[in-house]
Every structure is written in C-alpha cells, then in structure tokens.
Write a protein that holds these residues in place. Structure first.
Motif, PDB file in Angstrom:
ATOM      1  N   THR A  80       0.633  -1.028  -0.053  1.00 17.26           N
ATOM      2  CA  THR A  80       0.362  -0.177  -0.005  1.00 17.26           C
ATOM      3  C   THR A  80       0.860   1.137  -0.041  1.00 17.26           C
ATOM      4  O   THR A  80       1.842   1.524   0.714  1.00 17.26           O
ATOM      5  N   THR A 109       0.842  -0.194  -5.329  1.00 14.11           N
ATOM      6  CA  THR A 109      -0.351  -0.268  -5.010  1.00 14.11           C
ATOM      7  C   THR A 109      -0.671   0.904  -4.253  1.00 14.11           C
ATOM      8  O   THR A 109      -0.117   1.139  -3.068  1.00 14.11           O
ATOM      9  N   GLY A 111      -3.760   2.923  -1.975  1.00 13.31           N
ATOM     10  CA  GLY A 111      -4.751   2.579  -0.947  1.00 13.31           C
ATOM     11  C   GLY A 111      -5.071   3.701  -0.065  1.00 13.31           C
ATOM     12  O   GLY A 111      -4.264   4.439   0.003  1.00 13.31           O
ATOM     13  N   TRP A 177      -1.698  -0.385  -9.427  1.00 16.91           N
ATOM     14  CA  TRP A 177      -2.746  -1.237  -8.702  1.00 16.91           C
ATOM     15  C   TRP A 177      -3.405  -0.346  -7.737  1.00 16.91           C
ATOM     16  O   TRP A 177      -2.876   0.217  -7.000  1.00 16.91           O
ATOM     17  N   GLY A 179      -5.385  -0.734  -4.399  1.00 18.71           N
ATOM     18  CA  GLY A 179      -5.910  -1.802  -3.706  1.00 18.71           C
ATOM     19  C   GLY A 179      -7.191  -1.435  -2.741  1.00 18.71           C
ATOM     20  O   GLY A 179      -7.051  -0.383  -2.349  1.00 18.71           O
ATOM     21  N   SER A 180      -7.912  -2.427  -2.381  1.00 27.61           N
ATOM     22  CA  SER A 180      -9.075  -2.011  -1.608  1.00 27.61           C
ATOM     23  C   SER A 180      -9.721  -3.419  -0.952  1.00 27.61           C
ATOM     24  O   SER A 180      -9.411  -4.583  -1.510  1.00 27.61           O
ATOM     25  N   PHE A 198      -6.195  -4.556  -6.946  1.00 29.90           N
ATOM     26  CA  PHE A 198      -5.650  -5.568  -6.155  1.00 29.90           C
ATOM     27  C   PHE A 198      -6.331  -5.874  -5.073  1.00 29.90           C
ATOM     28  O   PHE A 198      -6.858  -4.796  -4.173  1.00 29.90           O
ATOM     29  N   ASN A 200      -7.633  -7.263  -1.668  1.00 33.02           N
ATOM     30  CA  ASN A 200      -6.702  -7.600  -0.270  1.00 33.02           C
ATOM     31  C   ASN A 200      -7.042  -8.979  -0.086  1.00 33.02           C
ATOM     32  O   ASN A 200      -6.087  -9.609   0.253  1.00 33.02           O
TER      33      ASN A 200
END
Length: 378
Positions: A80, A109, A111, A177, A179-180, A198, A200
């Motif tokens: 992240t 990534t 986030g 990416w 991320g979540s 992405f 998690n």
C-alpha cells in the motif's frame, strides 16, 4: 502470472521465545526476505506503508531502493502507498526516482490505509478519504504523463507550470494497482483508468472478493479498456507451510493466536474456513490457491503474506524455500493450463515501453488494452 510476497512490516514478539526484534533488525530481515524471494524464483516483493507501531516501514521507497541495489530481477512494489495522506507530487517524484534506480523493476499499489489516526497526523480528514483518493490520483496520473502541469483541486495548493522530476523512465509511468478491501469506489477508480485492481483478500470471505472483482471487471469493460476477463486483477493471501497439516497447524497456532491483526479473536480453524488463510501442506496450499480462480477468473498477480506475527527470520526463509520449490512451480503450470491466450499477463516496464513504442508508430491513439496485449505477448 506473477507470484510474490508482501510484508506489512510488523514488529511482534515471538510468542514461543519472547524475543522481539529491534526496528533495525526487522528492517534488515525484510531486505533478507526480499533477496530470498528472488533467489527462490518469485516475481514480486511488495512492502506496506505504516506510520504507527507495531509497524516499522514508514518509507517503502527507501526500503525498495535499498533492495533494488542488491537484486537483479524481482519486481519491487508496495502493498500500500497511501494516496490519501501522501502528497501526489512526492509520490510522482519518489517512484519515478525508484524506477530509474531499479531499471524499471517498479510498480505500486495505491490505497487509503486502514489506520484512522494517520489522517490527522498528516493534516487530512478521514471523512474525506474517498475524495482524497480520487483527487490525488487524478493529479498523480497527470504528473507522470504531462511534462508541464497546471492544476487546481480541493486538497492541496494549485500547481502552475509544474514539472515533476525525474520524468518516468523511458517516458512510461509505473504501473498502478488500486488496492481495496471494501470500497467499490476504488474498484471503479481502477476500472476508469484501466489500471490494475488488487483485492486484499486476506480478511474477507470468497463471496466478498468475488463481488468486488466482478464490479471492477464489468466497469473495466464499460470504460472501453478491453473485455471484463482481460482486466488486471491481483490477490493477496496468507499461507503457512509444513510437510503435513498437523505440523503446520501445531507450529503456526501460537503465532496466529497472538498476531496483532487477528489474534485473540476467531480460532485458527474458523479463520481458515472463512478466509483465504491456508495452514497446511504444500498440496493444500496449491489446491486452495488454484481455487481462487473459480470465483475471480484468470488473474495476473498472487502475493502471499509470510513474514508476520513474530515468526522468526529462519522460519520465514524456510517457508520461502518450500514456496519456491514445491508450490509456485505447480501453480504456474496449473494457472497457465486453461488460460485463454488473449488474457494478458501482468504489465511490466518492458511491456509498457513496447506498447508505447508501437502506439507512437501508429496513427491510432494507444489504449490500455494495447499495453496489456504487449504484456501478454512477451
């Protein structure tokens, strides 16, 4: 398909020995683990970003640059990068710098993070988390693609005639990416830009991950970046390996029970039945991981969390030996077996440069699908 590991960088007391690493020891261990990941044939090492105990990695780009100097092949990424509390100008500069130093072996990534207090520490309002993620990435996206940027938004001072330096390596931005764990807005953001998503996938049941990935895929197609099954998906996961299930469970149980994230909660058996955590033999990890395709489709990146909860470095390195020799080779073969030829691999710097070169020689404007197709053809 890419396989790798990610680290959250926690400092946790080993419940079996009472030993607690220092901050320096933990950081040096992460470097050793990244080098081991390359040695055993993994494709990616990713590091998280945290600004609060018990986590030590507040500067992922510093760590990854140090690792880049000691590795040759492995892609260096983040688990992240906090798009909400970091200045997008600094993200643009830091990762372009890392691109140059690592010879392009870089992606990231983005986030929002899952630690509420981090927002006021950096002068932000958590209630604006989604809006910060949307606006900051819109600026970051431009900074990497436009040599001179004029910009005005709600959350930072305006930019006039600003050039982010250094410029991205070979004129190609690092692949992103998004991320979540639970935010459909982030899946939509990834789809809108044609970036990777992405999931998690660590703390949630398969049904939730399936729903989030399906949303991203459908919106990826809606925005004209390719078919839904050609969207770029990554998954997280957790494993602990031993020759047989009994040994794996016996060894890992005290670490699970005292882990800073899920310790003192559900039993290990309940947690493994309800989430992707797999504690068992190499074959059990293979079977469980291959099952992810049943509900997310063909995907491009699988990262495992393996160095957490106080596990000693020696144990983590032994885990990587098993992962690299007995698990990943089988996963590569099996995931490739029924994969459609036009479903792309994860983009790399080389494939993105190739797509950009082809696009510059064409009269047709480049699309995200061009880059993805270039990646698949490599």
């Amino acid at each position: 398909m890419q396989f790798g590991i990610f680290s959250v960088g926690d400092i946790t007391t080993d419940p079996t020995t009472g030993a607690t690493p220092t901050e320096g020891e933990r950081l040096r261990a992460m470097v050793t683990i990244a080098k081991k990941a390359e040695e055993v044939g993994l494709d990616v090492y990713a590091a998280g970003e945290h600004h609060n105990p018990p986590f030590v990695n507040s500067s992922p780009t510093t760590l990854l640059a140090y690792i880049a100097a000691q590795t040759e092949r492995i892609v260096l990424s983040t688990a992240t990068t906090l798009i909400t509390t970091n200045d997008p100008v600094k993200i643009a500069e830091d990762f372009a710098m890392l691109q140059h130093l690592a010879g392009g072996r870089v992606d990231l990534t983005l986030g929002r993070g899952n630690t509420g207090p981090v927002y006021p520490w950096f002068g932000k309002d958590i209630r604006q988390g989604i809006n910060l993620a949307i606006e900051n990435y819109a600026l970051l996206h431009r900074l990497w693609r436009e040599d001179v940027v004029d910009w005005k938004g709600h959350f930072r001072t305006p930019l006039q005639g600003f050039t982010s330096t250094p410029r991205p390596l070979d004129g190609v931005a690092p692949f992103v990416w998004h991320g979540s764990i639970r935010s459909p807005e982030i899946a939509e953001q990834a789809a809108y830009y044609g970036d990777g998503f992405f999931a998690n996938h660590i703390f949630w049941p398969a049904s939730h991950t399936k729903q989030m990935v399906e949303l991203y895929r459908s919106r990826f197609e809606h925005h004209g970046h390719g078919r839904a099954d050609q969207a770029i998906v990554g998954l997280g996961g957790q494993v602990f390996l031993a020759k047989n299930s009994q040994d794996a469970k016996r060894t890992f149980r005290p670490y699970f029970d005292n882990a800073p994230v899920y310790g003192h909660g559900p039993s290990m058996e309940d947690f493994t039945s309800q989430t992707p955590l797999t504690v068992g033999s190499p074959q059990e990890v293979i079977d469980r991981t291959l099952g992810f395709r049943d509900y997310v489709g063909d995907y491009q990146r699988q990262l495992f969390l393996m160095d957490h909860a106080g596990l000693p470095l020696k144990t983590v390195l032994e885990q990587l030996d098993i992962l690299g020799s007995e698990v990943v080779p089988v996963l590569r073969r099996e995931f490739a077996a029924n994969r459609p030829a036009d479903v792309p691999d994860a983009p790399t710097h080389a494939s993105l440069v190739e797509a950009a070169t082809r696009a510059s020689q064409s009269t047709t404007a480049p699309t995200v699908h061009d880059a993805l197709t270039a990646s698949s053809a490599r």
